[in-house]
Scaffold this active site. Structure first.
Site, mmCIF file in Angstrom:
data_model
loop_
_atom_site.group_PDB
_atom_site.id
_atom_site.type_symbol
_atom_site.label_atom_id
_atom_site.label_comp_id
_atom_site.label_asym_id
_atom_site.label_seq_id
_atom_site.Cartn_x
_atom_site.Cartn_y
_atom_site.Cartn_z
ATOM 1 N N ASP A 72 -6.893 -2.388 4.476
ATOM 2 C CA ASP A 72 -5.910 -3.336 3.952
ATOM 3 C C ASP A 72 -6.149 -4.757 4.462
ATOM 4 O O ASP A 72 -5.533 -5.698 3.962
ATOM 5 C CB ASP A 72 -4.490 -2.910 4.345
ATOM 6 C CG ASP A 72 -4.068 -1.613 3.671
ATOM 7 O OD1 ASP A 72 -4.526 -1.389 2.528
ATOM 8 O OD2 ASP A 72 -3.313 -0.842 4.273
ATOM 9 N N ASP A 123 0.867 -1.169 0.000
ATOM 10 C CA ASP A 123 0.000 0.000 0.000
ATOM 11 C C ASP A 123 0.915 1.234 0.000
ATOM 12 O O ASP A 123 2.089 1.137 0.361
ATOM 13 C CB ASP A 123 -0.874 -0.029 1.251
ATOM 14 C CG ASP A 123 -1.769 1.183 1.349
ATOM 15 O OD1 ASP A 123 -2.378 1.544 0.333
ATOM 16 O OD2 ASP A 123 -1.842 1.775 2.444
ATOM 17 N N ASP A 131 -1.193 -1.096 6.350
ATOM 18 C CA ASP A 131 -1.333 -0.622 7.732
ATOM 19 C C ASP A 131 -2.750 -0.175 8.077
ATOM 20 O O ASP A 131 -3.055 0.051 9.229
ATOM 21 C CB ASP A 131 -0.366 0.532 7.993
ATOM 22 C CG ASP A 131 -0.816 1.820 7.310
ATOM 23 O OD1 ASP A 131 -1.331 1.721 6.184
ATOM 24 O OD2 ASP A 131 -0.655 2.896 7.901
#
Length: 634
Positions: free
Chosen positions: A530, A325, A526
């Site tokens: 996600d 990400d 995080d």
């Protein structure tokens, strides 16, 4: 070294001392009347035999009684009794003595590896100092702390729950959690996590989580469950030992019976069968593989990475593709307004004020950055959210809020297009853009940038240096922003403008291109959005300190302090671990097969058998302990 280990070591040293004296007297011909008598010699050699070997004898007998005899203790018991029957008293004692030496080394090595993990158990606070409303302080159990309670943390005490510092300033020791030896400074207004040790300052904190939900509690749960998830290699060795041990027992029995019946030399073939049993003891294989993985998990823990099981460590060793990400993972997640571009007839203050009002109820980093910019423009300004009567967050686009009876739109180009609002595209490809409109009128553009973590590029390069083939960056931002960040950190592929479900689909697509038996995919994230991707990937890696609880729960590997440099380190540890486990198995099997053949032919005696068992086990243990020396990659 534990008290139990010290006690066992004393027994071994006493037995060894007595054994050496007896061997010298026996081999030099001293006291021929004693050592020449089989029974007197047996009685003397039984002293060191029983001193060091009693636990093995007891375990072997209990195994027979409970019909669970096919283990190492049974093999040692049968082999040494067989040696005694054939008159080889000294060799029977030597086998038992050196077997116990190997067991002691094994126990010591396991404790050494376990220490890196068990140190985490020391982070559990025993009490909490609760400050009452009247100012008095009472000591309570951490389990009794409630969200909102004010706690007093004295110098040298452990932080009992996660919270926010109200007053005070201090340095906190985070070594047990993150592996970092340098203390971290905390002051009023900053978050502090449980399990850290307060330095010299006095802190007052407000509990933001109950003990069961705090960092320290979650870490302990992960540690306690880690050993239950075994690697494929460990499971194979366990199944192998179940078949291997009874097979060699019956093979030794057949060797004694067939050899004795054919040659008539029963004692010679019984001795060879006993040698065969000692050689075939699977200690080296049974302990060396789990010990290697245990050492790998311990080494990871020492480097601030919590691996939830040896199966995930094994999968990390096959890592081919790393997907990450962007926001909060490769970037700091600290958004800052870099430019404000009001439309014609709109002032800068008006644009910021209306955007801030619409975002007033949001905790999104972009919303916070807009409000902070307004505070900078007009110090002391207070926004009343009473005028905001309705807010609708639209995933992947932005939000629509009703402020003073009028709709305010704050979001990306898709939001403007979805509501038919004409806008002026921005000119900064690396910025995150928030277009602002009121009803159908375009008010202007706010450009916001998120700083890339300074170590991100080095981390990506380090991952490739330890065997990762490609690095893929996923983001919900515009293509221009994603590609700008991707180029800066050295990503191979950048996928932009993705909704949460799009990220899962992209990971599915990448997984389909890999060989599941040899190539694995990891995802680093995080945020709470996600969690689905972390779960779907082969290995989910969560940033533990600032990451959401959902992400940490869904992940298989947790970076305890959000330090990206720990990722290539744990990949290197995983490859070392699997390599050492394989080395141990190949070496143990090679030596055992070779000495087994020599023993069956009468070329290898009981002393060679001791090396094939204890010597190989000790060498495998020492090989596994090399894992504890691994340091950070970058």
């Amino acid at each position: 070294m534990s008290d139990k280990q010290k006690k066992e070591l004393r027994k071994i040293l006493i037995a060894l001392g007595v054994f050496i004296v007896l061997m010298v007297l026996d081999k030099t011909g001293t006291w021929p009347a004693v050592f020449g008598d089989r029974w007197l010699s047996l009685i003397l050699y039984m002293i060191p035999y029983l001193v060091c070997g009693w636990p093995v004898i007891r375990k072997g007998v209990l195994g027979i009684v409970h019909h669970q005899m096919f283990d190492e203790s049974f093999l040692m018991l049968v082999a040494t009794i067989g040696a005694i029957v054939t008159g080889e008293n000294s060799e029977a004692t030597a086998v038992m003595l050196f077997y116990q030496v190997g067991e002691w080394f094994q126990d010591y090595a396991v404790d050494k590896s376990r220490k890196s993990i068990s140190d985490l158990m020391d982070i559990v606070p025993e009490y909490a100092n609760l400050e009452n409303e009247d100012g008095t302080v009472e000591t309570i159990d951490p389990d009794d702390v409630e969200v909102g309670n004010v706690l007093v943390i004295k110098p040298g005490e452990k932080i009992p729950v996660d919270g926010v510092v109200l007053t005070g300033e201090s340095m906190v020791d985070t070594k047990a959690l993150t592996g970092e030896s340098v203390p971290r400074s905390v002051k009023a207004g900053e978050e502090i996590i449980s399990g850290c040790i307060n330095g010299e300052g006095l802190l007052r904190i407000r509990a933001s989580k109950a003990f069961d939900d705090s960092t320290v509690s979650k870490i302990l749960e992960l540690v306690e469950n880690a050993a239950e998830k075994k690697s494929h290699t460990e499971n194979f060795i366990t199944r192998f030992a179940r078949v291997y041990t009874p097979t060699v027992v019956f093979a030794a029995l057949a060797l004694a019976v067939i050899g004795g019946a054919v040659t008539g030399s029963w004692m010679t073939w019984i001795y060879r069968a006993c040698t065969f049993l000692v050689i075939s003891c699977p200690c080296a294989m049974v302990i060396s593989v789990p010990l290697a993985f245990f050492g790998g998990i311990g080494a990871s823990s020492r480097n601030g990475v919590l691996v939830k099981g040896s199966n995930y460590l094994e999968q990390l060793s096959m890592l081919d593709t790393v997907v990450s990400d962007k926001t909060g993972t490769m970037t700091r997640g600290n958004f800052k307004v870099t430019d404000v571009l009001p439309a014609e007839g709109v002032t800068r203050e008006e644009l910021l004020r209306k955007a801030a009002m619409a975002e007033g109820m949001s905790t999104h980093p972009i919303a916070v950055s807009i409000r902070n910019e307004l505070q900078t423009e007009i110090p002391g300004i207070e926004l009343s959210t009473n005028a905001v009567t309705d807010t609708d967050n639209i995933t992947g686009q932005g939000l629509v809020a009703v402020v003073g009876g009028k709709k305010i739109y704050v979001g990306n180009a898709r939001l403007m297009e979805a509501h038919g609002i004409s806008y002026v595209p921005d000119g900064d490809p690396a910025a995150t853009v928030s277009y602002v409109a009121e009803e159908n009128k375009f008010l202007g553009t706010i450009l916001i940038r998120d700083e890339v973590k300074p170590e991100a590029h080095d981390v990506v390069m380090a991952m490739k240096n330890v065997g990762v083939r490609q690095f893929v960056l996923l983001t919900g931002d515009r293509k221009a922003v994603g590609e700008a960040v991707g180029n800066e950190i050295g990503a191979d592929v950048v996928c932009s403008e993705l909704l949460p479900q799009d990220k899962v689909a992209k990971v599915e697509e990448l997984l389909s291109d890999l060989n599941p038996e040899k190539q694995k995919l990891a995802f680093i994230g995080d945020g709470i959005n996600d969690a689905p991707v972390l779960t779907r990937s082969d290995i989910g890696i969560a940033m533990g300190s600032m990451g959401s609880d959902a992400a940490i729960e869904a992940a298989d590997v947790v970076i305890m302090d959000d330090d990206l440099t720990r990722i290539p380190t744990v990949i290197r540890i995983s490859r070392w671990t699997v390599g050492i486990a394989r080395q141990n198995v190949i070496f143990a099997l090679f030596v055992k097969v070779l000495v087994l053949i020599l023993g069956a032919l009468g070329i290898a005696n009981m002393w060679a058998a001791v090396f094939a068992d204890v010597g190989v086990a000790v060498l495998c243990i020492l090989n596994s302990m090399r894992l504890l020396t691994i340091k950070k990659t970058i």
